[in-house]
Scaffold this motif. Structure first.
Motif, PDB file in Angstrom:
ATOM      1  N   VAL A   1      -6.442  -4.703  -3.035  1.00 23.29           N
ATOM      2  CA  VAL A   1      -5.303  -5.503  -3.486  1.00 23.29           C
ATOM      3  C   VAL A   1      -4.063  -4.640  -3.291  1.00 23.29           C
ATOM      4  O   VAL A   1      -4.047  -3.476  -3.694  1.00 23.29           O
ATOM      5  N   CYS A   2      -3.029  -5.209  -2.677  1.00 24.04           N
ATOM      6  CA  CYS A   2      -1.810  -4.446  -2.357  1.00 24.04           C
ATOM      7  C   CYS A   2      -0.580  -5.032  -3.046  1.00 24.04           C
ATOM      8  O   CYS A   2      -0.596  -6.187  -3.464  1.00 24.04           O
ATOM      9  N   GLU A   3       0.465  -4.221  -3.100  1.00 26.49           N
ATOM     10  CA  GLU A   3       1.750  -4.582  -3.721  1.00 26.49           C
ATOM     11  C   GLU A   3       1.651  -4.462  -5.247  1.00 26.49           C
ATOM     12  O   GLU A   3       0.930  -5.232  -5.909  1.00 26.49           O
TER      13      GLU A   3
ATOM     14  N   ILE B   1      -0.810  -6.319  -7.841  1.00 27.16           N
ATOM     15  CA  ILE B   1      -1.945  -5.601  -8.413  1.00 27.16           C
ATOM     16  C   ILE B   1      -1.955  -5.764  -9.941  1.00 27.16           C
ATOM     17  O   ILE B   1      -3.007  -6.006 -10.546  1.00 27.16           O
ATOM     18  N   VAL B   2      -0.784  -5.655 -10.575  1.00 24.99           N
ATOM     19  CA  VAL B   2      -0.726  -5.793 -12.037  1.00 24.99           C
ATOM     20  C   VAL B   2      -1.197  -7.194 -12.466  1.00 24.99           C
ATOM     21  O   VAL B   2      -1.969  -7.333 -13.421  1.00 24.99           O
TER      22      VAL B   2
ATOM     23  N   ILE C   1      -2.963 -23.153  -6.205  1.00 21.23           N
ATOM     24  CA  ILE C   1      -3.251 -21.717  -6.231  1.00 21.23           C
ATOM     25  C   ILE C   1      -4.735 -21.548  -6.501  1.00 21.23           C
ATOM     26  O   ILE C   1      -5.295 -22.254  -7.330  1.00 21.23           O
ATOM     27  N   PRO C   2      -5.384 -20.611  -5.787  1.00 25.02           N
ATOM     28  CA  PRO C   2      -6.828 -20.451  -6.006  1.00 25.02           C
ATOM     29  C   PRO C   2      -7.145 -20.045  -7.450  1.00 25.02           C
ATOM     30  O   PRO C   2      -6.284 -19.539  -8.167  1.00 25.02           O
ATOM     31  N   LYS C   3      -8.396 -20.273  -7.859  1.00 25.46           N
ATOM     32  CA  LYS C   3      -8.806 -19.912  -9.213  1.00 25.46           C
ATOM     33  C   LYS C   3      -9.216 -18.449  -9.293  1.00 25.46           C
ATOM     34  O   LYS C   3      -8.976 -17.763 -10.275  1.00 25.46           O
TER      35      LYS C   3
ATOM     36  N   ALA D   1      -4.605 -12.974  -5.485  1.00 23.56           N
ATOM     37  CA  ALA D   1      -3.880 -11.772  -5.065  1.00 23.56           C
ATOM     38  C   ALA D   1      -3.576 -11.834  -3.570  1.00 23.56           C
ATOM     39  O   ALA D   1      -2.484 -11.450  -3.132  1.00 23.56           O
ATOM     40  N   ILE D   2      -4.532 -12.326  -2.790  1.00 21.26           N
ATOM     41  CA  ILE D   2      -4.318 -12.469  -1.344  1.00 21.26           C
ATOM     42  C   ILE D   2      -3.229 -13.503  -1.076  1.00 21.26           C
ATOM     43  O   ILE D   2      -2.331 -13.300  -0.244  1.00 21.26           O
TER      44      ILE D   2
END
Lengths: 238, 237
Positions: A70-72, A76-77, B91-93, B99-100
């Motif tokens: 996970v980036c940024e 990430i938070v 938005i995905p669950k 995050a992606i």
């Protein structure tokens, strides 16, 4: 303990000791009580792991959880909050409007404040002065928000009683900002003009979870001064 | 009537051609949310805009039950969360998939839009560099469509249905085409970016999107007119 060891293997953080963005993630992990392996990236050269995990930006921090990167930092938070949402404390409000406000101010810190602070770091002479003035102006906007925004005013943190999303976004910068003030002989967070922000800053830096991960201030000043010398000689060479 | 009540409860301050406003309109349309659209004149900003977005004084601003939400992708996430029970989900669950999605939405805001703006406003060498940067950035998206497990082989970045990343990039579609036309450049080359090209075509035709997309002809005219004012400096300040 078995749980800790498992956690540690499952969670890795690629980072460096001076980056405010890495610090944000370390604070979030500390507050959530998540154990992890910290992998110090020298950045020169960038490791294969970094290049594979963040091929688009090739930057730290990168969180690797169960092998998935996970980036940024603020992404990430949010990920840490959501992947461990059953672990207190909650770093992000539950109410959709409060979340939108938190995201707004985190974005302000990234889009407006961050570039100015970087400008002070890299700047010389007039340009540096201009960036100092813009940084101060942006900090004053945050002071005003602390004073008048119903989400924040009268509370210990932007997150309310406890550290939250905006606290982490801004708090990650504090050690760097203090060191930058020393290293450039400038004042970015003026206690007289920004009493609420100054009080928040002291409170944040002393908080459990935060104080343990703050970088060594002396080393940070040395890093900033040494890097500024490099910038200056590069500029002179051009 | 519930719809009339809902309409009063949800206002969108915007302008029809702004790609950021289009993003929000798409999200509202996909969720089936009725709202009052308040066209803002950007030269004389309304009191409501200045009060609702004192920090940036920019559109879009969503005002829901009197409370303003600013910044287009923050508004889109708000729409998803405030109406989380309303299909479709934007938005995905899964936290990792989210995050992606957020990563690529941020890439679009932090890399793609600035390079597009560079093309829009650029001249000579600056224009050329902005075009190269834009192409490089679009090629990264093409690569993601081709190889990222979250996206490869799917109709949209969101999977079978439009999601956060689709809205982030797709909202820019007529802006991108208008800028290409006005500068006589190609930013999304069908030969080099077949997946992106197909995606954009699919996106622009889909329900919820086609009804709110700006008229490409009007958008192209607007962008050309704006560029013309940049090329010839104003005679008076």
């Amino acid at each position: 303990m078995e749980t800790c060891a498992e956690d540690e293997v499952q969670v890795k953080l690629l980072g460096g000791s001076t980056s405010p963005f890495v610090l944000r993630v370390r604070i979030a992990l500390a507050l959530k009580g998540i154990h992890y392996e910290f992998i110090e990236e020298t950045m020169r050269p960038k490791s294969d792991l970094l290049l594979q995990s963040n091929p688009v930006h090739k930057k730290i921090p990168v969180l690797i959880h169960n092998g998935k990167p996970v980036c940024e930092s603020m992404i990430i938070v949010q990920y840490i909050e959501e992947a461990w949402d059953n672990k207190a404390p909650n770093l992000i409000p539950k109410d959709p409007h409060d979340r939108a406000i938190a995201r707004f101010w985190a974005a302000f810190i990234d889009d407006k404040l961050g570039p100015c602070i970087r400008g002070v770091f890299r700047g010389v002479g007039d340009e540096k002065q201009k960036q100092v003035e813009e940084s101060v102006a942006n900090f004053l906007v945050l002071e005003e928000a602390l004073r008048t925004n119903p989400c924040f005013s009268g509370k210990l943190y932007f997150g309310g009683d406890e550290i939250g999303f905006v606290d982490i976004a801004l708090g990650g910068w504090l050690a760097f900002v203090k060191a930058l003030e020393k290293g450039t002989d400038s004042v970015l967070i003026d206690a007289e003009k920004m009493p609420l922000l100054s009080a928040w800053m002291d409170r944040f830096c002393e908080a459990d979870g935060v104080k343990e991960v703050m970088p060594d201030p002396v080393k940070l000043v040395e890093f900033i001064c040494a890097t500024r010398v490099k910038f200056a000689s590069l500029a002179a060479a051009n | 009537m519930a719809t009339e009540g809902e309409k009063r409860q949800v206002k969108l301050l915007g302008a029809t051609l702004s790609p950021f406003v289009v993003r929000v309109r798409i999200a509202l349309a996909l969720k089936g949310i009725d709202y009052e659209f308040i066209q803002e004149n950007l030269k004389t900003k309304s009191e409501l805009l200045l009060q609702s977005n004192p920090v940036y004084k920019q559109i879009p601003v969503l005002v829901h039950n009197g409370k303003p939400v600013c910044e287009s992708m923050i508004i889109v996430q708000y729409i998803e969360e405030a109406w989380s029970n309303k299909a479709r989900n934007l938005i995905p669950k899964d936290p990792y998939d989210r995050a992606i999605a957020r990563f690529w939405a941020a890439f679009i805001d932090n890399k793609i839009f600035p390079s597009l703006r560079g093309v829009f406003t650029g001249q000579g060498e600056q224009l050329q560099k902005a075009v190269e940067d834009s192409v490089t950035n679009f090629l990264l998206i093409e690569e993601a469509l081709r190889t990222n497990q979250c996206f490869a082989g799917k109709a949209y970045f969101g999977g079978d249905q439009i999601g956060l990343v689709d809205i982030a990039l797709g909202g820019m579609s007529t802006f991108i085409k208008a800028v290409e036309k006005a500068t006589e450049t190609i930013l999304i080359d069908p030969k080099k970016m077949p997946l992106l090209t197909a995606w954009m075509h699919r996106f622009c035709k889909s329900d919820g999107v086609k009804e709110v997309m700006p008229d490409p002809v009007k958008h192209a005219e607007y962008i050309s007119a704006r560029r013309a004012t940049m090329i010839s400096p104003p005679t008076a300040n």
